[in-house]
Design an enzyme around this catalytic site. Structure first.
Site, short mmCIF file in Angstrom:
data_model
loop_
_atom_site.label_atom_id
_atom_site.label_comp_id
_atom_site.label_asym_id
_atom_site.label_seq_id
_atom_site.Cartn_x
_atom_site.Cartn_y
_atom_site.Cartn_z
N LYS A 1 4.75 -29.11 11.63
CA LYS A 1 5.30 -29.77 10.01
C LYS A 1 5.63 -28.55 8.79
O LYS A 1 5.18 -28.53 7.95
CB LYS A 1 3.99 -30.64 9.42
CG LYS A 1 3.43 -31.65 10.47
CD LYS A 1 4.40 -32.85 11.17
CE LYS A 1 5.28 -33.35 10.18
NZ LYS A 1 6.44 -33.61 10.73
N SER B 1 1.18 -32.57 5.57
CA SER B 1 2.48 -32.84 5.88
C SER B 1 1.77 -33.68 7.47
O SER B 1 2.35 -34.83 7.74
CB SER B 1 4.19 -32.04 6.22
OG SER B 1 4.63 -33.16 6.71
N HIS C 1 6.22 -25.67 19.25
CA HIS C 1 5.06 -24.91 18.83
C HIS C 1 3.77 -24.06 19.33
O HIS C 1 2.75 -24.31 18.46
CB HIS C 1 4.20 -26.55 18.11
CG HIS C 1 4.87 -27.53 17.36
ND1 HIS C 1 6.20 -26.70 16.59
CD2 HIS C 1 5.59 -28.23 17.25
CE1 HIS C 1 6.55 -27.89 15.90
NE2 HIS C 1 6.53 -28.96 16.77
#
Ligand code: A3P
Length: 295
Positions: free
Chosen positions: A51, A139, A109
């Site tokens: 995010k 988020s 990620h």
């Protein structure tokens, strides 16, 4: 096929606990293969904490390298940029192996210590994007609400604590941004960017990216990219807004949600904000990283 896709993305994702994070099997089932991934010298790895603006930077790079081709207008971004450790359709590692482009755009990620070693051996280019903790947290909360592959977020008040404790899919935000920041000090092919800078002046950040990547693009081309990647344009484009992705429920929240710096102010109470700031001071006291929570 649609039925199979739905089943593959059904909640709940089996929870997997690593010493460094809480994950779901969607990101760990292919662990060995991911670790053995064969990077190439011309690969571009887009690394982020979830995010932080992954899709935004992915699309910028995609447009800078490949322009507005047929592929852009017909293939969703998640099929153009391979999400390496994901086993949600499409299977990230297989997609990366078979990407027809040069360079291949690959996203991850993973915290820096878990990036497949071939990326370092091949000296591939890496773009890291970071976003301030509070906006990142908000988020992520909304993403966890609407994405079937993520654990249920629970109440916002408890989510904040889980975030501060680092019990998140892909681990602690604090360790993630700091780990990559430390790596940047010694690895010249790593460009560290901030969501807030992109939001403040997308054109300037595109210029910086072009310089780092050694790309010569005309002012006109760069302007076209900056305009194409504006929030409203990406939100209405079905290839960049994730509306065709099997794991997301847009009835709960859109993927392209607000795209703002400072939206955290609409979520944190004064007390929650203070608590977060105090904890932040402790966790970040040895870091030279500076984030902006408003612009
Ligand atoms: P919000 O939930 O705050 O709106 P990621 O791609 O890493 O999953 O990050 C998603 C976040 O980046 C979402 O934040 C999304 O709206 C925001 N984002 C994506 N494209 C953007 C753009 N062009 N401009 C501003 N924000 C963008």
């Amino acid at each position: 096929q649609a039925h199979l896709k739905k089943a593959a993305c059904a909640r709940p994702g089996r929870t997997v606990r690593f010493p460094w994070c809480l994950s779901t099997h969607f990101y760990t089932d292919n662990w060995e293969n991911v670790q053995n991934f064969q990077a190439r010298p011309d690969d571009i790895l887009i690394a982020t904490y979830p995010k932080a603006g992954t899709t935004w930077v992915s699309y910028i790079l995609d447009l800078l390298y490949f322009g507005q081709t047929e592929r852009q207008t017909s293939t969703p971004i998640f099929d153009r940029v391979a999400f390496l450790e994901s086993t949600i359709s499409p299977m990230g590692k297989d997609l990366a192996d078979n990407l027809p482009t040069s360079p291949r755009l690959i996203k991850t990620h993973l915290p820096v210590q878990f990036v497949p070693k071939s990326f370092w051996e091949q000296n591939s280019t890496i773009i890291y994007v970071a976003r301030n903790a509070k906006d990142n947290m908000v988020s992520y909360f909304h993403f966890d609400r609407m994405t079937r592959t993520q654990p249920e977020p629970g109440e916002w008040s408890s989510y904040i604590h889980r975030f501060m404790e680092g019990k998140m899919v892909f681990g602690s935000w604090y360790d993630h941004v700091n780990g990559w920041w430390k790596k940047k000090q010694t690895h010249s092919k790593l460009h560290y960017m901030f969501y807030e800078d992109l939001s403040e002046d997308t054109g300037r950040e595109i210029d910086n990216l072009c310089s780092f990547l050694g790309l010569s693009r005309s002012d006109e081309e760069k302007k076209r990219v900056a305009s194409g990647v504006q929030f409203d344009n990406m939100k209405k484009d079905d290839t960049t807004n994730y509306s065709t992705h099997c794991a997301m429920d847009f009835k709960i929240s859109p993927f392209m949600r607000k795209g703002k710096v400072g939206d955290w102010k609409n979520h944190f109470t004064v007390a929650q904000s203070q608590q977060c700031d105090e904890d932040y001071e402790k966790k970040m006291k040895n870091s030279t990283l500076q984030f902006r929570t408003e612009i």
